[in-house]
Design an enzyme around this catalytic site. Structure first.
Site, PDB file in Angstrom:
ATOM      1  N   TYR A  77       3.181   9.420   0.366  1.00 21.74           N
ATOM      2  CA  TYR A  77       4.367   9.269   1.094  1.00 21.74           C
ATOM      3  C   TYR A  77       5.224   9.129   0.225  1.00 21.74           C
ATOM      4  O   TYR A  77       7.003   9.153   1.212  1.00 21.74           O
ATOM      5  CB  TYR A  77       4.274   7.303   1.224  1.00 21.74           C
ATOM      6  CG  TYR A  77       2.555   7.424   1.532  1.00 21.74           C
ATOM      7  CD1 TYR A  77       1.420   8.064   1.975  1.00 21.74           C
ATOM      8  CD2 TYR A  77       1.766   6.028   1.656  1.00 21.74           C
ATOM      9  CE1 TYR A  77       0.556   7.380   2.828  1.00 21.74           C
ATOM     10  CE2 TYR A  77       0.622   5.818   1.657  1.00 21.74           C
ATOM     11  CZ  TYR A  77      -0.144   6.614   2.528  1.00 21.74           C
ATOM     12  OH  TYR A  77      -1.048   5.935   3.553  1.00 21.74           O
ATOM     13  N   ASP A  96       1.049  -1.133  -0.001  1.00 25.98           N
ATOM     14  CA  ASP A  96      -0.281  -0.162  -0.107  1.00 25.98           C
ATOM     15  C   ASP A  96       0.921   1.670   0.099  1.00 25.98           C
ATOM     16  O   ASP A  96       1.550   1.203   1.131  1.00 25.98           O
ATOM     17  CB  ASP A  96      -1.120  -0.055   1.432  1.00 25.98           C
ATOM     18  CG  ASP A  96      -1.371   1.132   1.498  1.00 25.98           C
ATOM     19  OD1 ASP A  96      -2.860   1.272   0.401  1.00 25.98           O
ATOM     20  OD2 ASP A  96      -1.473   1.947   1.944  1.00 25.98           O
ATOM     21  N   HIS A 102      -6.798  10.290  -1.766  1.00 27.41           N
ATOM     22  CA  HIS A 102      -6.147   9.797  -0.455  1.00 27.41           C
ATOM     23  C   HIS A 102      -7.640  10.646   0.558  1.00 27.41           C
ATOM     24  O   HIS A 102      -7.301  10.047   1.695  1.00 27.41           O
ATOM     25  CB  HIS A 102      -5.065  10.437  -0.717  1.00 27.41           C
ATOM     26  CG  HIS A 102      -4.352  10.157   0.324  1.00 27.41           C
ATOM     27  ND1 HIS A 102      -3.106  10.029   0.270  1.00 27.41           N
ATOM     28  CD2 HIS A 102      -3.959   9.762   1.668  1.00 27.41           C
ATOM     29  CE1 HIS A 102      -2.108   9.282   1.204  1.00 27.41           C
ATOM     30  NE2 HIS A 102      -3.483   9.342   2.284  1.00 27.41           N
ATOM     31  N   GLN A 152     -10.689   2.849   2.821  1.00 30.51           N
ATOM     32  CA  GLN A 152      -8.950   2.814   3.817  1.00 30.51           C
ATOM     33  C   GLN A 152      -9.215   3.776   5.120  1.00 30.51           C
ATOM     34  O   GLN A 152      -9.310   4.803   4.746  1.00 30.51           O
ATOM     35  CB  GLN A 152      -7.768   2.820   3.002  1.00 30.51           C
ATOM     36  CG  GLN A 152      -6.669   2.417   3.923  1.00 30.51           C
ATOM     37  CD  GLN A 152      -5.265   2.105   3.387  1.00 30.51           C
ATOM     38  OE1 GLN A 152      -4.262   3.091   3.818  1.00 30.51           O
ATOM     39  NE2 GLN A 152      -4.906   1.812   2.471  1.00 30.51           N
ATOM     40  N   ARG A 208       9.472  -9.022  13.227  1.00 27.06           N
ATOM     41  CA  ARG A 208       7.638  -7.962  13.126  1.00 27.06           C
ATOM     42  C   ARG A 208       7.531  -8.578  11.614  1.00 27.06           C
ATOM     43  O   ARG A 208       6.073  -9.053  12.445  1.00 27.06           O
ATOM     44  CB  ARG A 208       7.620  -6.730  13.731  1.00 27.06           C
ATOM     45  CG  ARG A 208       8.154  -6.811  15.062  1.00 27.06           C
ATOM     46  CD  ARG A 208       7.705  -5.453  15.549  1.00 27.06           C
ATOM     47  NE  ARG A 208       8.658  -4.280  14.856  1.00 27.06           N
ATOM     48  CZ  ARG A 208       9.553  -4.127  15.654  1.00 27.06           C
ATOM     49  NH1 ARG A 208      10.466  -4.155  16.992  1.00 27.06           N
ATOM     50  NH2 ARG A 208      10.631  -3.165  15.113  1.00 27.06           N
ATOM     51  N   SER A 249      -3.577   1.917  10.427  1.00 30.28           N
ATOM     52  CA  SER A 249      -2.899   2.416  12.204  1.00 30.28           C
ATOM     53  C   SER A 249      -3.714   1.088  13.164  1.00 30.28           C
ATOM     54  O   SER A 249      -4.278   2.247  14.076  1.00 30.28           O
ATOM     55  CB  SER A 249      -3.755   4.094  12.188  1.00 30.28           C
ATOM     56  OG  SER A 249      -3.539   5.329  11.319  1.00 30.28           O
TER      57      SER A 249
END
Length: 321
Positions: free
Chosen positions: A56, A51, A119, A187, A269, A214
């Site tokens: 970004y 994504d 966005h 999203q 992770r 998040s």
């Protein structure tokens, strides 16, 4: 289910999307070799959904990682990946949507996206991306013409599906009143500390898949919080299940019927985050999580203006939960 154990979700348009993706919003290593290597490592350990967004500034690094993954044989073809990018607000004008998408494709070195998202439900005066947006640059979006341009991008084959980000029920309704094809994804922020119950119900009723961002509280971001990762309730459940707090939070989102994107540049992770699909939270776990105090992490302050379409956070998010 993919070989990496990640289930595939069929969107309302019929295309299939991995339920879990890797987020690429990163400020500390943006545009660096480390960022590219993190994306490459993610492909190596099994991530197939990425994504990104024009805002970004991670598209070029992701594109380089994809090209290298193909060269190294980590994937056999681009078709094995599901790539999402997003239309920035300054390009949210009917005549700028297609050029913006084509620029994202150039950055990514790809012929098409799998999913292209608006966005934010706001337009800005056209121009280059800036971190501090002048208040007089914030404009209402012409949903009808911008969405028609998004639909044209799909018709032309530059993206397989289209959707939105950070749209409330009210904004979705306004968009769909004139849309020929409804958005397949919305999203939004969603986690055990922001359940989004009303929005989830609305999206489910309209065959719109929620993709949660998040999920872990956006720790490390300017707007981030430790509320998720330091939750005593989630910690107790994690200990009882032999899982991490992150895994419990992610599993909760998935059990709500949502897909999700998470970000970690740590290999251990990355692998841990993939391991949320072969176990379940109990009804008792879910009940405990339902009682966690709710608060929003993400802020729309940078898109608020006395003369713009939204003057307050409450107005932007149209919150009723």
């Amino acid at each position: 289910m993919e070989s990496n154990g990640v289930p595939m979700i069929t969107l309302s348009s019929g295309i299939r999307m991995p339920a879990l993706g890797m987020g690429t919003a990163e400020t500390m290593v943006k545009g660096t070799e480390r960022e590219k290597l993190a994306f490459l490592k993610a492909i190596e350990v099994g991530y197939r959904h990425f994504d990104t967004a024009a805002a970004y500034q991670s598209e070029e690094c992701l594109g380089e990682a994809i090209a290298e993954a193909l060269q190294l044989g980590l994937i056999k073809s681009r078709d094995e990946l599901f790539i999402t990018s997003k239309l920035w607000c300054a390009d949210a004008h009917a005549d700028l949507v297609l050029p913006a998408l084509q620029n994202s494709l150039r950055n990514l070195k790809l012929d098409y996206l799998d999913l292209y998202l608006i966005h934010h439900p706001v337009s800005l005066k056209p121009g280059k991306f800036v971190n501090e947006i002048p208040k007089d640059h914030i404009l209402p979006m012409d949903y009808k013409s911008v969405w028609a341009a998004m639909e044209e991008c799909q018709t032309l084959g530059f993206t397989r599906a289209i959707g939105v980000c950070n749209f409330s029920c009210k904004r979705l309704q306004e968009l769909m009143e004139t849309a020929n094809s409804p958005p397949v994804v919305n999203q939004v922020e969603m986690s055990p500390t922001l359940h989004q119950k009303n929005l989830r119900e609305y999206c489910k009723a309209n065959n719109i898949m929620i993709t949660a961002h998040s999920v872990l509280g956006a720790v490390g971001a300017a707007w981030g919080t430790n509320a998720v990762m330091h939750s005593k309730v989630l910690h107790q459940i994690a200990v009882a299940r032999g899982k991490s707090v992150a895994q419990v939070s992610m599993r909760w989102v998935y059990q709500q019927g949502a897909s999700l994107v998470v970000k970690s540049f740590n290999e251990a992770r990355m692998k841990e985050n993939l391991k949320i699909f072969d176990w379940e939270l109990t009804a008792e776990d879910m009940e405990k999580i339902s009682e966690i105090p709710q608060s929003r992490t993400s802020s729309a302050a940078f898109l608020l203006s006395p003369t713009g379409p939204f003057k307050t956070e409450e107005e932007f998010w149209d919150e009723k939960d």
